[in-house]
Motif scaffolding. Structure first.
Motif, short mmCIF file in Angstrom:
data_model
loop_
_atom_site.label_atom_id
_atom_site.label_comp_id
_atom_site.label_asym_id
_atom_site.label_seq_id
_atom_site.Cartn_x
_atom_site.Cartn_y
_atom_site.Cartn_z
N ALA A 184 0.33 5.33 1.89
CA ALA A 184 1.00 5.12 3.32
C ALA A 184 1.01 3.52 3.55
CB ALA A 184 0.20 5.69 4.33
N PHE A 223 3.71 4.79 -4.71
CA PHE A 223 4.57 4.93 -3.52
C PHE A 223 4.16 6.11 -2.43
CE2 PHE A 223 7.23 1.96 -5.81
CZ PHE A 223 7.76 1.23 -4.69
N ALA A 224 3.04 6.51 -2.74
CA ALA A 224 2.55 7.77 -2.10
C ALA A 224 1.63 7.16 -1.20
CB ALA A 224 1.98 8.66 -2.98
N ARG A 243 5.04 6.97 -8.76
CA ARG A 243 4.70 7.97 -7.72
C ARG A 243 3.32 7.75 -6.88
NH1 ARG A 243 7.09 11.47 -11.93
NH2 ARG A 243 5.19 12.20 -12.62
N ALA A 244 2.36 7.59 -7.66
CA ALA A 244 1.00 7.29 -6.91
C ALA A 244 0.97 6.29 -6.21
CB ALA A 244 0.00 7.25 -8.29
N ALA A 288 -4.59 3.89 -5.07
CA ALA A 288 -4.27 4.80 -5.83
C ALA A 288 -4.74 4.79 -7.15
CB ALA A 288 -2.55 4.98 -5.77
N ARG A 323 10.99 1.46 -6.82
CA ARG A 323 11.23 2.66 -7.46
C ARG A 323 12.48 2.34 -8.39
NH1 ARG A 323 10.28 4.51 -2.07
NH2 ARG A 323 8.90 6.21 -2.02
#
Length: 612
Positions: free
Chosen positions: A536, A533-534, A530-531, A544, A518
């Motif tokens: 799992a 680290f979204a 963001r995608a 992603a 990040r």
């Protein structure tokens, strides 16, 4: 480690604007008289006028968004000040003196400089009281901020958790679907191209444009050709010596302050003390610096033996200034009373500039004076000849020895990047019927900077439609970009669904593996970070997908979760400070919301765009 957080935090200044102690006042009360004039907004009992906003925006862009943001800052400041006043908060003279003395802009070698302070006041404020009022406001604002949004405690558990999230990484591989990958599936035959051309006909028209012949009469250019004799320079220097020599005086003083609300007996007591010091100085002048260090109450000069440095006429308050500029070097004054108290002044030195020091400036001044008169004279000739001999520039060239210049294509509604040819008044003149159709010289156009322009049309090209053949390749490219992006998006979303279902993962041409976190995303767009680290980390590989403005669709394959590195105590302390400040901001925002309910903010009849 936490530069990402440090660089992207929401600091208090974003909420309030520049309310920290500065030397540029954004005062409202000091500059708003209590009248029935229309106002922008009313905060409690205080009205904010357009002139207050104009002062706050001095030297900054003033587009509508900027003006609205500046007004919001003024409103927030007034809310805090209203609360402070209701609780009886005030700034003491000692607080004010210390605050002003601590401003870096007024310091020299780490010490307060009366000269710098005086120069600033002279250039920006009508009197010291106006500036002091602004600083007092800022001190009150600082006090309010500190009481509401002081340092906030953040638990070690929270800091450790956030550090882990910031430092955690992902190993990933990209798969990029480009619009050009689907070129073969996009319809770019003659019919499709013709349909696109017809639907966007305006986009493929060339605007009206002209090439110009023009002359420029410039006062600066005239000045450069004017000769100034040494005799003229000497005469001007002799006549304006007081101003040109720039006489400056260096003085030291011992100040005993008197409060503005002091009673007569208190003032008399201070005066008696000052007279005693004066008597001691007269007996032993060599002790002046020693007494200044021990007795003077001027925080800026006392430590330097009372030395105020060099300053010009009018830079000090009038009684002080009057006394200094009547003295001779080495002389010690009688008591001088000003609004600050009683001064004992010693004149230390006097300096001024010689003719050689200012000769260049004098020559420049005389050149400009002569050029101004010549410019006025030639402007009349230019106007007369350009009108009387409207079919050619030859007359003005011969009479005024001007050079004819030639432009490239200039468009009516698309001003040139050239500062002269992009002038709106000049464009209006050259595209007028008299110049464009009748082929006359333009009127004399004042483009600013003491420059006048006369132009005429050299070539004219009317607005015209580009033939389909000339734009076919461009249309084909646009169709591929537009429709290829749609196909990339459709294909990308379908492929992402298959990959998430575990189908065809190894069959794709994944890009090289890269590691991101990040705080170090290697130039990746924020939406992509963001995608990624979204995804799992419990079931890998994970996937992603992100649609880009370029028309590309990017699928990321997340192969590995990389734990955050160990966090040092220094990193924890830094992160704790940042999180505390963010917490303080949240608390401050809530406080301001409550103040808006306590002190109603109502709109007045004046608008942000009103001229008065």
């Amino acid at each position: 480690m936490f530069e990402f957080v440090q660089n992207n935090k929401t600091v208090i200044q974003v909420i309030l604007g520049a309310v920290a102690l500065t030397f540029v006042g954004f005062g409202v009360g000091s500059y708003s008289s209590a009248t029935d004039d229309p106002y922008l907004v009313k905060v409690g009992k205080t009205k904010i006028y357009k002139r207050d906003l104009d002062r706050a925006l001095e030297g900054q862009p003033s587009d509508p968004a900027t003006r609205q943001a500046a007004l919001e800052n003024l409103i927030r400041q007034e809310l805090l000040l209203a609360e402070a006043r209701d609780h009886g908060a005030a700034v003491s003279p000692d607080q004010l003196r210390k605050a002003i003395a601590s401003i870096p802009a007024f310091q020299e070698n780490g010490q307060f400089s009366a000269q710098r302070y005086s120069e600033f006041l002279k250039s920006r404020y009508p009197n010291p009281e106006a500036f002091e009022a602004d600083i007092s406001r800022d001190i009150l604002l600082q006090s309010q901020l500190s009481s509401v949004a002081g340092t906030q405690f953040v638990s070690n558990t929270v800091v450790t958790r956030v550090a882990g999230l910031l430092g955690e990484g992902r190993e990933l591989q990209p798969l990029v679907l480009k619009p050009s990958d689907f070129a073969s599936e996009v319809k770019t035959d003659a019919a499709a191209i013709k349909a696109y051309y017809d639907a966007n006909a305006k986009r493929f028209s060339l605007p009206e444009q002209v090439k110009l012949d023009y002359v420029v009469l410039s006062q600066d250019a005239l000045a450069q050709g004017i000769k100034v004799s040494d005799a003229e320079v000497q005469k001007y220097y002799d006549q304006h010596k007081a101003d040109l020599a720039g006489e400056q005086r260096r003085a030291s003083h011992i100040l005993l302050t008197v409060a503005k609300d002091a009673k007569p007996e208190q003032k008399a007591k201070v005066k008696a003390e000052a007279e005693a010091i004066l008597k001691e100085v007269r007996v032993n002048p060599a002790k002046f610096a020693e007494l200044a260090k021990a007795k003077s109450q001027d925080p800026g000069s006392a430590e330097k033996g009372g030395d105020l440095g060099f300053f010009g006429h009018g830079m000090m308050v009038k009684p002080f200034d009057d006394a200094v500029f009547k003295m001779k070097p080495g002389q010690i004054s009688d008591l001088v009373e000003t609004e600050y108290g009683f001064h004992i002044i010693r004149l230390d030195a006097v300096k001024s500039q010689s003719l050689d020091d200012v000769k260049g400036a004098v020559v420049d001044k005389l050149q400009k004076q002569k050029a101004a008169a010549l410019f006025h004279e030639q402007a009349g000739k230019l106007n007369e000849i350009a009108y009387q001999q409207a079919d050619s520039l030859k007359g003005v060239v011969d009479a005024l020895k001007l050079e004819v210049k030639h432009s490239d294509w200039v468009r009516r509604n698309q001003p040139s990047q050239d500062e002269l040819l992009g002038n709106a008044k000049l464009l209006s003149a050259v595209f007028s019927d008299d110049v464009l159709k009748k082929k006359h010289n333009s009127e004399v156009v004042d483009i600013g900077g003491n420059r006048l322009v006369v132009a005429r049309i050299a070539e004219h090209q009317p607005e015209r439609q580009q033939p389909l053949a000339d734009v076919t390749d461009a249309i084909r490219k646009e169709l591929v970009e537009r429709d290829g992006a749609k196909l990339a998006d459709k294909k990308g979303q379908a492929l992402l669904a298959e990959l998430k279902a575990g189908k065809g993962v190894d069959a794709q041409k994944w890009g090289p593996a890269a590691t991101v976190s990040r705080r170090a995303a290697a130039g990746m767009p924020a939406a992509d970070v963001r995608a990624v680290f979204a995804v799992a980390g419990s079931k890998l590989p994970g996937f992603a997908g992100v649609r880009h403005d370029t028309g590309e669709y990017v699928i990321y394959r997340v192969n590995k979760v990389i734990p955050a590195p160990a966090v040092t105590d220094a990193d924890k302390a830094q992160l704790g400070n940042v999180l505390g400040e963010l917490s303080a901001n949240s608390q401050l925002a809530s406080y301001l919301k409550a103040l808006r309910e306590k002190y109603p903010v109502t709109a007045g009849k004046q608008s942000l765009t009103d001229s008065n």
